[in-house]
Structures are given as C-alpha cells and as structure tokens.
Design a protein around this motif. Sequence first.
Motif, PDB file in Angstrom:
ATOM      1  N   LEU A 231       0.933  -1.286   0.101  1.00  0.00           N
ATOM      2  CA  LEU A 231      -0.005  -0.241  -0.052  1.00  0.00           C
ATOM      3  C   LEU A 231       0.879   1.439  -0.116  1.00  0.00           C
ATOM      4  CD1 LEU A 231      -2.867  -1.082   2.413  1.00  0.00           C
ATOM      5  CD2 LEU A 231      -3.040  -0.953   0.142  1.00  0.00           C
ATOM      6  N   ARG A 232       1.762   1.216   0.847  1.00  0.00           N
ATOM      7  CA  ARG A 232       3.007   2.435   0.854  1.00  0.00           C
ATOM      8  C   ARG A 232       3.560   2.514  -0.493  1.00  0.00           C
ATOM      9  NH1 ARG A 232       7.165   1.824   5.143  1.00  0.00           N
ATOM     10  NH2 ARG A 232       7.968   0.300   3.522  1.00  0.00           N
TER      11      ARG A 232
ATOM     12  N   LEU B 167       2.374   1.895  -3.251  1.00  0.00           N
ATOM     13  CA  LEU B 167       1.207   2.520  -4.420  1.00  0.00           C
ATOM     14  C   LEU B 167       1.231   4.152  -4.365  1.00  0.00           C
ATOM     15  CD1 LEU B 167      -1.774   0.239  -3.679  1.00  0.00           C
ATOM     16  CD2 LEU B 167      -0.234   0.346  -5.771  1.00  0.00           C
ATOM     17  N   SER B 168       1.673   4.703  -3.065  1.00  0.00           N
ATOM     18  CA  SER B 168       1.700   6.234  -3.069  1.00  0.00           C
ATOM     19  C   SER B 168       2.962   7.025  -3.394  1.00  0.00           C
ATOM     20  CB  SER B 168       1.202   6.161  -1.539  1.00  0.00           C
ATOM     21  OG  SER B 168       2.152   6.064  -0.541  1.00  0.00           O
TER      22      SER B 168
ATOM     23  N   LEU C 102       4.835   9.872  -8.981  1.00  0.00           N
ATOM     24  CA  LEU C 102       4.615   9.356 -10.212  1.00  0.00           C
ATOM     25  C   LEU C 102       5.977   9.920 -10.977  1.00  0.00           C
ATOM     26  CD1 LEU C 102       0.978   9.782 -11.609  1.00  0.00           C
ATOM     27  CD2 LEU C 102       2.046   7.892 -10.064  1.00  0.00           C
TER      28      LEU C 102
ATOM     29  N   PRO D  67      -3.046  -5.304  -4.439  1.00  0.00           N
ATOM     30  CA  PRO D  67      -4.480  -4.912  -4.775  1.00  0.00           C
ATOM     31  C   PRO D  67      -4.802  -5.484  -6.343  1.00  0.00           C
ATOM     32  CG  PRO D  67      -3.134  -3.083  -5.143  1.00  0.00           C
ATOM     33  CD  PRO D  67      -2.305  -4.185  -4.495  1.00  0.00           C
ATOM     34  N   SER D  68      -6.022  -5.868  -6.539  1.00  0.00           N
ATOM     35  CA  SER D  68      -6.419  -6.155  -7.881  1.00  0.00           C
ATOM     36  C   SER D  68      -5.943  -5.018  -8.807  1.00  0.00           C
ATOM     37  CB  SER D  68      -7.814  -6.548  -8.024  1.00  0.00           C
ATOM     38  OG  SER D  68      -8.245  -6.681  -9.350  1.00  0.00           O
TER      39      SER D  68
ATOM     40  N   THR E 131       1.497   3.575 -13.764  1.00  0.00           N
ATOM     41  CA  THR E 131       2.825   3.741 -12.670  1.00  0.00           C
ATOM     42  C   THR E 131       2.454   3.388 -11.314  1.00  0.00           C
ATOM     43  OG1 THR E 131       3.028   5.757 -14.170  1.00  0.00           O
ATOM     44  CG2 THR E 131       4.562   5.210 -12.112  1.00  0.00           C
ATOM     45  N   SER E 132       1.507   3.687 -10.564  1.00  0.00           N
ATOM     46  CA  SER E 132       1.137   3.324  -9.295  1.00  0.00           C
ATOM     47  C   SER E 132       1.189   1.763  -9.120  1.00  0.00           C
ATOM     48  CB  SER E 132      -0.090   4.144  -8.847  1.00  0.00           C
ATOM     49  OG  SER E 132       0.226   5.436  -9.037  1.00  0.00           O
ATOM     50  N   MET E 133       0.142   1.179 -10.048  1.00  0.00           N
ATOM     51  CA  MET E 133       0.353  -0.221  -9.885  1.00  0.00           C
ATOM     52  C   MET E 133       1.274  -1.040 -10.261  1.00  0.00           C
ATOM     53  SD  MET E 133      -2.995  -0.875  -8.956  1.00  0.00           S
ATOM     54  CE  MET E 133      -2.614  -2.776  -8.793  1.00  0.00           C
TER      55      MET E 133
ATOM     56  N   LEU F 121      -2.306  10.316  -4.351  1.00  0.00           N
ATOM     57  CA  LEU F 121      -1.552   9.323  -3.939  1.00  0.00           C
ATOM     58  C   LEU F 121      -1.906   8.864  -2.505  1.00  0.00           C
ATOM     59  CD1 LEU F 121       1.898  11.045  -5.077  1.00  0.00           C
ATOM     60  CD2 LEU F 121       0.601   9.230  -6.458  1.00  0.00           C
TER      61      LEU F 121
ATOM     62  N   LEU G 159      -4.748   6.304  -2.825  1.00  0.00           N
ATOM     63  CA  LEU G 159      -4.409   5.040  -3.447  1.00  0.00           C
ATOM     64  C   LEU G 159      -3.832   3.930  -2.180  1.00  0.00           C
ATOM     65  CD1 LEU G 159      -2.099   6.158  -6.239  1.00  0.00           C
ATOM     66  CD2 LEU G 159      -4.368   4.897  -6.529  1.00  0.00           C
ATOM     67  N   SER G 160      -3.199   4.311  -1.264  1.00  0.00           N
ATOM     68  CA  SER G 160      -2.668   3.605  -0.287  1.00  0.00           C
ATOM     69  C   SER G 160      -3.716   3.359   0.972  1.00  0.00           C
ATOM     70  CB  SER G 160      -1.173   4.070   0.347  1.00  0.00           C
ATOM     71  OG  SER G 160      -1.770   5.367   1.322  1.00  0.00           O
ATOM     72  N   ALA G 161      -4.789   3.372   0.878  1.00  0.00           N
ATOM     73  CA  ALA G 161      -5.901   3.142   1.844  1.00  0.00           C
ATOM     74  C   ALA G 161      -6.007   1.635   1.821  1.00  0.00           C
ATOM     75  CB  ALA G 161      -7.233   3.784   1.514  1.00  0.00           C
ATOM     76  N   PRO G 162      -6.318   1.311   3.015  1.00  0.00           N
ATOM     77  CA  PRO G 162      -6.698  -0.390   2.985  1.00  0.00           C
ATOM     78  C   PRO G 162      -7.658  -0.765   2.163  1.00  0.00           C
ATOM     79  CG  PRO G 162      -6.357   0.618   5.380  1.00  0.00           C
ATOM     80  CD  PRO G 162      -6.450   1.654   4.262  1.00  0.00           C
TER      81      PRO G 162
ATOM     82  N   PRO H 165      -2.824   8.834 -11.289  1.00  0.00           N
ATOM     83  CA  PRO H 165      -1.934   7.989 -12.130  1.00  0.00           C
ATOM     84  C   PRO H 165      -3.032   7.445 -13.227  1.00  0.00           C
ATOM     85  CG  PRO H 165      -2.760   6.779 -10.090  1.00  0.00           C
ATOM     86  CD  PRO H 165      -3.480   8.394 -10.285  1.00  0.00           C
TER      87      PRO H 165
ATOM     88  N   SER I 161      -7.722  -0.382  -5.317  1.00  0.00           N
ATOM     89  CA  SER I 161      -6.851   0.912  -5.083  1.00  0.00           C
ATOM     90  C   SER I 161      -6.976   2.050  -6.170  1.00  0.00           C
ATOM     91  CB  SER I 161      -5.264   0.667  -4.955  1.00  0.00           C
ATOM     92  OG  SER I 161      -5.096  -0.536  -3.954  1.00  0.00           O
TER      93      SER I 161
END
Lengths: 401, 401
Positions: A13-14, A16-17, A20, A189-190, A255-257, B13, B16-19, B189, B256
């Motif tokens: 999760l971290r 992901l943030s 970019l 995450p999916s 990018t985030s994924m 951003l 995106l990192s939420a559980p 993103p 996410s």
Amino acid sequence: MGPGPINADPRVLRALSAPLIGQYDPAMTQYMHETMQLYREVFATDNTATLLIDGTSRAGIEAVLVSLIKPGERVLVPIFGRFGHLLREIAERCGGEVHVIECPWGEVFQPEQIETAIRKVKPRLLALVQGDTSTTMCQPLAEIGAICRREDVLFYTDATASLAGNSLKTDEWGLDAVTAGLQKCLAGPSGSSPLTLSSRAVEVVHGRRHVEAGISSGRDRLTDPGARIRSNYFDLSMILDYWGELRLNHHTEATSMLYGARECARLLINEGMENAIDRHALHGQAMVEGLKGLGLEMFGDQAHRMHNVSAAVIPAGLEGEGLRRSMLEDFGIEIGTSFGPLHGKVWRFGVMGYNARRDTVLTTLAALEQTLRRGGISVVGGSGVGTALDFYSDQALRGHA
Amino acid sequence: MGPGPINADPRVLRALSAPLIGQYDPAMTQYMHETMQLYREVFATDNTATLLIDGTSRAGIEAVLVSLIKPGERVLVPIFGRFGHLLREIAERCGGEVHVIECPWGEVFQPEQIETAIRKVKPRLLALVQGDTSTTMCQPLAEIGAICRREDVLFYTDATASLAGNSLKTDEWGLDAVTAGLQKCLAGPSGSSPLTLSSRAVEVVHGRRHVEAGISSGRDRLTDPGARIRSNYFDLSMILDYWGELRLNHHTEATSMLYGARECARLLINEGMENAIDRHALHGQAMVEGLKGLGLEMFGDQAHRMHNVSAAVIPAGLEGEGLRRSMLEDFGIEIGTSFGPLHGKVWRFGVMGYNARRDTVLTTLAALEQTLRRGGISVVGGSGVGTALDFYSDQALRGHA
C-alpha cells in the motif's frame, strides 16, 4: 479471509503512493526492468517476455488468449470449476474453436485424461487453470508440459489464485504462458496482471505483429490480415515492444500499480518463494484443522486442495449468507461463498498473502465459533482455535513453523 | 510538464494507499456508488451508466468500441492526430468497417465536414477524439451531437486528454459515450478509465448481453451469437451488471485505483468543474505566453488549442532531444516531443492536473531559458518568465486569477 481480494501488505500500500514519474523517464525504465526480473523469479523462469498487463487478472488471461489464438484455431480447456468456464468463454470470444472436458467440482484431472483429450482434439493451445478458487482445487501441472511438447501444443495456465501459495515452475514444467494477479497470495490490490511467455509463445505472438498506425513508419505491416490480433489493448506483440528494447509507445503504463506489483514481488523474493509457499501451506492447513475442529466437513479432494483456500460445507439447516453477514458485521471478517453449483453450499476461507498468518487464522476461527453458536449450531468452546493451536505446536516440533 | 502522465495530486497518491476492502463489502459498494455519482458530475451527465474500466485510458476506448461495434458495422473516424489513428485501429480490430476523413495535423474539423462524411458513409458510430495531445488540438463537439441524432448515428468521444481541462458537456452535446483517463487533467495515475454511456448506447450494449458460463443460470443466453461482444474483459453489458443493482461477478474491481479515481473526481467537484477548466486555461495560456516570450513559435491553430497542452516548434539547428534530456537531467522537468510527422519537430508542454500551477509554469520557463541558451540559442534573460508574469498580472487585473 475470503477467496480474495485480501488485505494487502502495508508495504505494498505504501509503494502505491510513491510520486509518479514519466513513462520514458530513465528511472521508470529501470523500474520496469527490475519488475520484469523480479517476476522472472516469482514465475521460476528465464523468459525475457515477463511483464505486467495493466488490468485485473482477467485482463492477463484475455491478453494471452487473444494473442495466442487465431480465429478458428482449436483450443482445449479442461474445466474443474468456475474459472475453467471463464477460460472457455474468453477463448470462444477470441474466435477459438473451443473443446472442453469437465470433471466434477471438487476434483482435478489426471494427466492421462488431458493427454487423451489432446490426442483427440489436436488443439493449438491447452488452457488450464492451476488453482480454481471456486472449488479450492489445485490442478497438478508438472507432467502436462511434457505431453504438450510431444503433441506440439502451446500450454497456458492461469495461476491467479495459486501463484506464490503453491509451487509453480514455469520453465521446469514447460509452461508457455502463465498469468496471475496481485490480489491473492501476492498480497497486493487487484489491477495488475503479471505474465510470462516462453520463446515458443513469443514466436507465435511476433508472427501476428502489427505496428499501430500513427506511430508506424509504414514498415512492419502484417502480410496476413487474418492473423491480426483482435485487440489493441491486449496485443502482446505491441506490449512486448513497449516493455522491450524498442520502448515503442503503446498504453501509458499504470505507474502506481507498477510500483505495487514490483513491491509484491520484492517482498516475496526477499522472503524466498519456497518459504512463502511453506507459509501458505502451514497457515492454510491450520485453518482447515480448526474448521474440522469446529465440526465442519471440508469440501473437495483434500489431497489436491490449494494451500491458500479451503471450503467448508455449510451445515444443514443453517442459512450460510446470514453467518457470512454476521462475520462481517460483528467481527469485520469477510469469508466467501462460491459460484454456480456451490453457491450457498460452502463457505470459502482464504489464507493468503498478507493474511497467511497465525493471528488471522486464530481470530477467524474464534469468530466463527461464536457465529456458529449464535446460528444454533452446537459447538464445543475452543474446539476450532484449540485444534489449530495443537497443529501449530505439532508443526513447530517438526521444525515446520 | 509533458503531455502526460503528470505528477499526481498528493491527495490522490494518499488515497491509493488506503487499506483494501472486499469487493462485495457494503462499504465497497458504497464507494462504487459514490464514484459513479462523482463522475456523473465530471462528465456533466445524468447517465446511470457511468463507471470505471480497470485499465488505462486505452482500455476505456476499447471497451466502448468493442461493445458498440458489431463486426461489419460502419464506423466513421475523423482523424486530426495520432489518437484518431488509434481509434481507427481499435475499431478495425473490433471488426468494424472503418471509414476515415483526415485533416492536417494542427487543425480541427468543421462540423459541416463531419456532417458531409456522415451522410456519405452512413456509419453506425462516429468515433472522435476531443483533445489530441499529439497535435494539441481540441475538436469542437457542441454541434456534432445534434447532427448524429438527426442521422441516427451513435456518437463516441475520447476525452482522455481534454476532460477537466476543457469544457465537455455529455448530455447537452448529445454524446452517447465518453471515456477518459486519470493521468492528464484529473491529476491521478494512469490505470483507471472513467466512462459514461447514454441510454441509447446502453440499449445497444444490452442487446448484446451474454452472461458468463459458470455464473449463469442457463437463462440470459444470447439468441444471435454474431452479436456477442468479442471481449469478455471489455464487455460493457457484463461490466454494467457488475456496477449495477445485480452486482453480478465479473472482474475483481481494482480497489486501489478505484480509491484514486474517486479522489480525482472528488477534488475536481470540490474545486468546481468550471473553476478547474478556468485554471487550466489560465496556466496553459501563461505557458504559451512565456514560450512566445522566449522567441519560440507555437505549432497549430491556436484558436483550437487544448488549454492544457501546447506545442512549440523546435528552432532550426537545435537538437530537440538533447534539450529534452537536459531539462530532465539538470532540472528534473520532463517535456515531450510528439509522434509521426511531428516527431523531433515540436516540444510539447503539459500544464494539467496538479501541474496546472503558477510555480510549475514559471519554473519550467526559467529552466527552458537556461537550456535554450546552453543549446546555442540567443535568448533575452527573463523573457519567458517575464512575459508569463505580465500575463498573470494582466489576468489578475481582469479578475481572472
């Protein structure tokens, strides 16, 4: 604690943030290369063609099938659960002439059954799920690759639910294409689908290569228009050019994924793939022991169960959906039911990725005991948690935990 | 500061990192409903069928085209840049009989040209890019919807690059399908594609409805197999069932990215869509004034430029890629070149999303001045930043900033 998606690892999760960067920034190219290398290790392969599809695990499946199957070509799909039906359905939409064999839900195929079907159907491609969460079964694949090589059949497996929780050896087993997702044992995450292709599969894909108008120089035109891949987004020949040395523009990489997918693989490689699989086996079995301790009957051939997901038969007279709701509302724990013939007949318990832990197993069993009791089922206090703890102790004595 | 992807808003951003939560958790259903409602406001529509495709903006394009075009149906694609070519290419792969009209790169079409072509081709669908980043042009759409209604043509527009930076009125303009991405003016993103469909478009999609084997009850079988949508992943009839009241399983929603997409829309609606568009107009024009102040010539019909991206002609004798590299290496600022006939001929400057700010514009102009000078171009010190600052002052006096 259902069959996925699961709670992601907080480190994923971290990731992901993270801020970019541009898609042609050298740092981004480096991330893409690292991600490819990490997934080679996850898939146990030397395949250069190892990359991510920007979509859910189903996107990876469709990318492989639409890129490998020319309309009219024969495809064999052995079906042992819902996701076999999905492969058939996607292969049909790709224009394949799809043949299926089926076995009862809760069982897997013997290699000989698949070999016989291959000899009869003479398909171009065998498409086979490894782990089908709908039945919790894990199809053995080790002997099937050799059959496919002998019969000159491409061998694709969907390892979405099984990868990193069960052994998968792309090169050793002769797999030509494997796809996965992040939302099961990869602890993410999916939304991103890791994929690997053998050189045999790459050759087929390259034979259908067609560079997009607007960025084409006029060369690279395909001579056989019937061979043109029916999808642009899932055209693996173009996606390989995007991830490869050419870096030819296709989609804009998510990018985030990518950051998330890279972190999923990094955590697994740090842990060691064998250790990760052992962890899923240990905690998955502890869950099963606890469920049996609570008096529940397990569904399906337990010798071929995926490590990371199990199904318990819903006791007669109990309204299964009500219990699922109580588990979620009272304890914040999600468990699953299943599809088609198993809908409302079983509960499914996932022990995967970041949730493949002792505390999650024991908490789920403790909550389930309470919920069963309030549903009118007679349960011995502590029978689930106690059995699971005994199992953990026993495994620790054997040096497995 | 290129044509996208751009730096995402830090609040996106963080989202995106939420559980993660389960895909059928009531909280998740609520997030999905909120996201639909937010995007109705972004698209200026009352369309119920407003949702996300799990993939990049290109995935949204393909979902619309493969779901609306039956093989053999005629499609008209007016092309004014690279992304028109992309629409053509995808429509062809969907089996459409594609007809195109083209105008020179750097110009847009007059409504009469499109009307004439529609009358000649009699297409089922008009597919038209709103803003084509390759040329920076923004095609006026307001008059074209009425033409399409008169001629009984479905009207799809790709607003990936333009949405939220330029006016777009789905209902008012009679658009039947609009798709976008997060990585431009939406400040997120790449990896999620917001999409809206009119009731006319939904009717076409529902006419091709086919429930997946393995979750089907045997009903809902399509009577005309030729009408079956060629993709499973992009089958909007199934995706509508997934987002709709039925909540029928399809893919596993990319949680996410959903969080990110929801936050992008929430920030825009909080700001106000008109304010967001004005912000892009203000800072985009400041960039253009600054570039002209540096002595650069702008490319294309400036009356039809997108607010959020502009292209400057690379001065004769200068190696454009070297300057781009210096901008990135020395100042950490990415600017773009373009594709096809414009490759190496122009630099493209994006002023979009989180980067549509005064400080980013002025920093880019300051860095460009230094880089041009070191590239051997004679530049008056402060000419770019100064012109932009004058523009900002002038706008402030007029109450626009």
